[in-house]
Design a protein around this motif. Structure first.
Motif, PDB file in Angstrom:
ATOM      1  N   GLY A 145      52.285  40.703  26.204  1.00  0.00           N
ATOM      2  CA  GLY A 145      51.438  41.562  25.487  1.00  0.00           C
ATOM      3  C   GLY A 145      51.945  43.030  26.122  1.00  0.00           C
ATOM      4  O   GLY A 145      51.307  44.167  25.932  1.00  0.00           O
ATOM      5  N   THR A 181      55.240  46.037  26.562  1.00  0.00           N
ATOM      6  CA  THR A 181      55.981  46.735  25.410  1.00  0.00           C
ATOM      7  C   THR A 181      57.314  46.727  25.709  1.00  0.00           C
ATOM      8  O   THR A 181      58.146  46.348  26.716  1.00  0.00           O
ATOM      9  CB  THR A 181      55.640  48.237  25.512  1.00  0.00           C
ATOM     10  OG1 THR A 181      56.462  49.045  26.942  1.00  0.00           O
ATOM     11  CG2 THR A 181      54.511  48.740  25.564  1.00  0.00           C
ATOM     12  N   LYS A 183      55.382  36.726  19.407  1.00  0.00           N
ATOM     13  CA  LYS A 183      54.253  37.310  18.719  1.00  0.00           C
ATOM     14  C   LYS A 183      52.879  36.364  18.572  1.00  0.00           C
ATOM     15  O   LYS A 183      51.842  36.711  18.913  1.00  0.00           O
ATOM     16  CB  LYS A 183      54.607  38.042  17.550  1.00  0.00           C
ATOM     17  CG  LYS A 183      55.542  39.216  17.909  1.00  0.00           C
ATOM     18  CD  LYS A 183      55.884  40.019  16.556  1.00  0.00           C
ATOM     19  CE  LYS A 183      56.718  41.065  16.843  1.00  0.00           C
ATOM     20  NZ  LYS A 183      57.317  41.744  15.466  1.00  0.00           N
ATOM     21  N   ARG A 190      51.402  35.421  21.915  1.00  0.00           N
ATOM     22  CA  ARG A 190      50.757  36.541  22.473  1.00  0.00           C
ATOM     23  C   ARG A 190      49.414  36.845  21.893  1.00  0.00           C
ATOM     24  O   ARG A 190      48.373  36.898  22.788  1.00  0.00           O
ATOM     25  CB  ARG A 190      51.598  37.852  22.284  1.00  0.00           C
ATOM     26  CG  ARG A 190      50.684  39.336  22.681  1.00  0.00           C
ATOM     27  CD  ARG A 190      51.550  40.533  22.365  1.00  0.00           C
ATOM     28  NE  ARG A 190      51.781  40.573  21.029  1.00  0.00           N
ATOM     29  CZ  ARG A 190      52.688  41.607  20.528  1.00  0.00           C
ATOM     30  NH1 ARG A 190      53.280  42.376  21.370  1.00  0.00           N
ATOM     31  NH2 ARG A 190      52.785  41.647  19.137  1.00  0.00           N
ATOM     32  N   LYS A 191      49.382  36.629  20.662  1.00  0.00           N
ATOM     33  CA  LYS A 191      48.174  36.784  19.892  1.00  0.00           C
ATOM     34  C   LYS A 191      47.192  35.425  20.345  1.00  0.00           C
ATOM     35  O   LYS A 191      45.986  35.824  20.456  1.00  0.00           O
ATOM     36  CB  LYS A 191      48.506  36.559  18.171  1.00  0.00           C
ATOM     37  CG  LYS A 191      47.229  36.598  17.620  1.00  0.00           C
ATOM     38  CD  LYS A 191      47.531  36.775  15.930  1.00  0.00           C
ATOM     39  CE  LYS A 191      46.266  36.866  14.937  1.00  0.00           C
ATOM     40  NZ  LYS A 191      46.850  36.624  13.453  1.00  0.00           N
ATOM     41  N   LYS A 244      45.793  36.211  23.678  1.00  0.00           N
ATOM     42  CA  LYS A 244      44.541  37.297  23.648  1.00  0.00           C
ATOM     43  C   LYS A 244      43.385  36.702  23.082  1.00  0.00           C
ATOM     44  O   LYS A 244      42.183  37.122  23.633  1.00  0.00           O
ATOM     45  CB  LYS A 244      45.243  38.537  22.838  1.00  0.00           C
ATOM     46  CG  LYS A 244      46.256  39.286  23.594  1.00  0.00           C
ATOM     47  CD  LYS A 244      46.722  40.370  22.810  1.00  0.00           C
ATOM     48  CE  LYS A 244      47.562  41.452  23.634  1.00  0.00           C
ATOM     49  NZ  LYS A 244      47.954  42.616  22.783  1.00  0.00           N
ATOM     50  N   GLU A 277      43.470  46.009  24.140  1.00  0.00           N
ATOM     51  CA  GLU A 277      44.256  45.336  23.262  1.00  0.00           C
ATOM     52  C   GLU A 277      44.739  46.481  22.208  1.00  0.00           C
ATOM     53  O   GLU A 277      46.047  46.329  21.967  1.00  0.00           O
ATOM     54  CB  GLU A 277      43.639  44.175  22.503  1.00  0.00           C
ATOM     55  CG  GLU A 277      44.542  43.374  21.798  1.00  0.00           C
ATOM     56  CD  GLU A 277      43.895  42.264  21.287  1.00  0.00           C
ATOM     57  OE1 GLU A 277      44.126  41.658  20.185  1.00  0.00           O
ATOM     58  OE2 GLU A 277      42.893  41.722  21.321  1.00  0.00           O
ATOM     59  N   TYR A 278      43.942  47.059  21.565  1.00  0.00           N
ATOM     60  CA  TYR A 278      44.187  48.046  20.576  1.00  0.00           C
ATOM     61  C   TYR A 278      45.212  49.241  21.349  1.00  0.00           C
ATOM     62  O   TYR A 278      46.120  49.422  20.487  1.00  0.00           O
ATOM     63  CB  TYR A 278      43.108  48.734  20.173  1.00  0.00           C
ATOM     64  CG  TYR A 278      43.138  49.844  19.130  1.00  0.00           C
ATOM     65  CD1 TYR A 278      43.791  49.371  17.773  1.00  0.00           C
ATOM     66  CD2 TYR A 278      42.953  51.289  19.480  1.00  0.00           C
ATOM     67  CE1 TYR A 278      44.124  50.392  16.743  1.00  0.00           C
ATOM     68  CE2 TYR A 278      43.260  52.181  18.309  1.00  0.00           C
ATOM     69  CZ  TYR A 278      43.607  51.878  17.083  1.00  0.00           C
ATOM     70  OH  TYR A 278      43.954  52.677  16.062  1.00  0.00           O
ATOM     71  N   GLN A 323      47.370  48.737  23.751  1.00  0.00           N
ATOM     72  CA  GLN A 323      48.456  47.900  23.880  1.00  0.00           C
ATOM     73  C   GLN A 323      49.354  47.976  22.827  1.00  0.00           C
ATOM     74  O   GLN A 323      50.531  48.330  22.636  1.00  0.00           O
ATOM     75  CB  GLN A 323      48.135  46.569  24.570  1.00  0.00           C
ATOM     76  CG  GLN A 323      49.655  46.021  24.989  1.00  0.00           C
ATOM     77  CD  GLN A 323      50.202  46.660  26.232  1.00  0.00           C
ATOM     78  OE1 GLN A 323      49.470  46.681  27.275  1.00  0.00           O
ATOM     79  NE2 GLN A 323      51.320  47.049  25.974  1.00  0.00           N
ATOM     80  N   GLN A 324      48.735  47.734  21.549  1.00  0.00           N
ATOM     81  CA  GLN A 324      49.285  47.787  20.368  1.00  0.00           C
ATOM     82  C   GLN A 324      49.964  49.072  20.121  1.00  0.00           C
ATOM     83  O   GLN A 324      51.010  49.157  19.604  1.00  0.00           O
ATOM     84  CB  GLN A 324      48.342  47.114  19.141  1.00  0.00           C
ATOM     85  CG  GLN A 324      48.865  47.193  17.730  1.00  0.00           C
ATOM     86  CD  GLN A 324      48.057  46.585  16.793  1.00  0.00           C
ATOM     87  OE1 GLN A 324      46.888  46.314  17.113  1.00  0.00           O
ATOM     88  NE2 GLN A 324      48.202  46.695  15.406  1.00  0.00           N
ATOM     89  N   ASN A 335      52.811  49.629  22.009  1.00  0.00           N
ATOM     90  CA  ASN A 335      54.031  48.963  21.626  1.00  0.00           C
ATOM     91  C   ASN A 335      54.840  49.747  20.487  1.00  0.00           C
ATOM     92  O   ASN A 335      55.832  49.901  20.528  1.00  0.00           O
ATOM     93  CB  ASN A 335      53.668  47.391  21.316  1.00  0.00           C
ATOM     94  CG  ASN A 335      53.206  46.583  22.517  1.00  0.00           C
ATOM     95  OD1 ASN A 335      53.689  47.049  23.551  1.00  0.00           O
ATOM     96  ND2 ASN A 335      52.652  45.653  22.142  1.00  0.00           N
ATOM     97  N   GLU A 336      53.929  50.023  19.570  1.00  0.00           N
ATOM     98  CA  GLU A 336      54.467  50.712  18.341  1.00  0.00           C
ATOM     99  C   GLU A 336      54.989  52.080  18.858  1.00  0.00           C
ATOM    100  O   GLU A 336      56.192  52.424  18.180  1.00  0.00           O
ATOM    101  CB  GLU A 336      53.261  50.999  17.553  1.00  0.00           C
ATOM    102  CG  GLU A 336      52.848  49.584  16.706  1.00  0.00           C
ATOM    103  CD  GLU A 336      51.547  49.867  15.722  1.00  0.00           C
ATOM    104  OE1 GLU A 336      51.338  51.123  15.799  1.00  0.00           O
ATOM    105  OE2 GLU A 336      51.124  49.008  15.310  1.00  0.00           O
TER     106      GLU A 336
END
Length: 202
Positions: free
Chosen positions: A28, A30, A69, A72-73, A76, A132-133, A135-136, A139-140
């Motif tokens: 999770g 980057t 991925k 990771r999903k 979580k 989590e949000y 982290q997303q 990453n982006e």
């Protein structure tokens, strides 16, 4: 200290880069953090590692990236389920313990502690969702940063090529003008009847 390496990437370097990126995806983290980790080990910049990954290495690990991925999903999801199960378990315990009114100080204290723990776990579950949000988004942002740096590099290269082209065209234009001026200023002659050359008046 600025890290600069001009030598080519070896197979071992690419393998280290792939393994590190896949591990960070599974955990999770980057890709940018992965590039920095590899850069420290190979004495390269994070941007160079990111460019190598996106341009050459990633295409050989597409299935592995998809698997990482999914892992990771699932990881979580499992963590979230564990937090939910803990909240549910405490809530059930609270319901059992509150079927009768607390009659002693110890029971009151115990009930308050359960309420405190239940509230804390609810907050923890919400915190994990927000984490989590975040982290997303991180990453982006890291991926877009690498792409931006590559576009900036491509732009600088294109700018240099354009300037070189302009300089070549400018030299060519000056050479043509110089040739035209030389042809205009050259004197013209004609043969006279006595055999001598005479310059023609302009």
């Amino acid at each position: 200290m600025v890290k600069v390496r001009q030598d080519a990437w070896s197979h071992e370097d690419d393998l280290l880069l792939a393994e590190t990126v896949l591990r960070h995806i599974r955990e999770g983290s980057t890709q940018l953090v992965a590039f920095e980790e590899v850069g420290d080990k190979l004495n390269r910049t994070a941007a160079a590692c990111g460019f190598r990954w996106n341009a050459e290495v990633r295409k050989n690990y597409e299935k592995a990236v998809d698997l990482a991925k999914r892992q990771r999903k699932e990881r979580k999801k499992a963590m979230k389920q564990q937090a939910t199960d803990r909240v549910t378990s405490i809530s059930r315990t609270k319901e059992i313990n509150t079927t009768k009114q607390p009659s002693t100080i110890d029971e009151i204290i115990h009930l308050l502690e359960q309420l405190k723990e239940s509230t804390a776990l609810n907050n923890e579950a919400e915190f994990e969702q927000m984490k989590e949000y975040n982290q997303q988004l991180t990453n982006e942002n890291g991926e877009w940063k690498v792409k931006y740096e590559q576009l900036q590099k491509d732009y600088e290269t294109l700018k240099e090529d354009y300037q070189t082209f302009v300089n070549i065209m400018d030299r060519a234009r000056k050479m043509v003008v110089l040739d035209e001026d030389s042809s205009l200023s050259s004197p013209a002659f004609k043969m006279a009847k006595n055999g001598n050359l005479e310059q023609i008046a302009k």
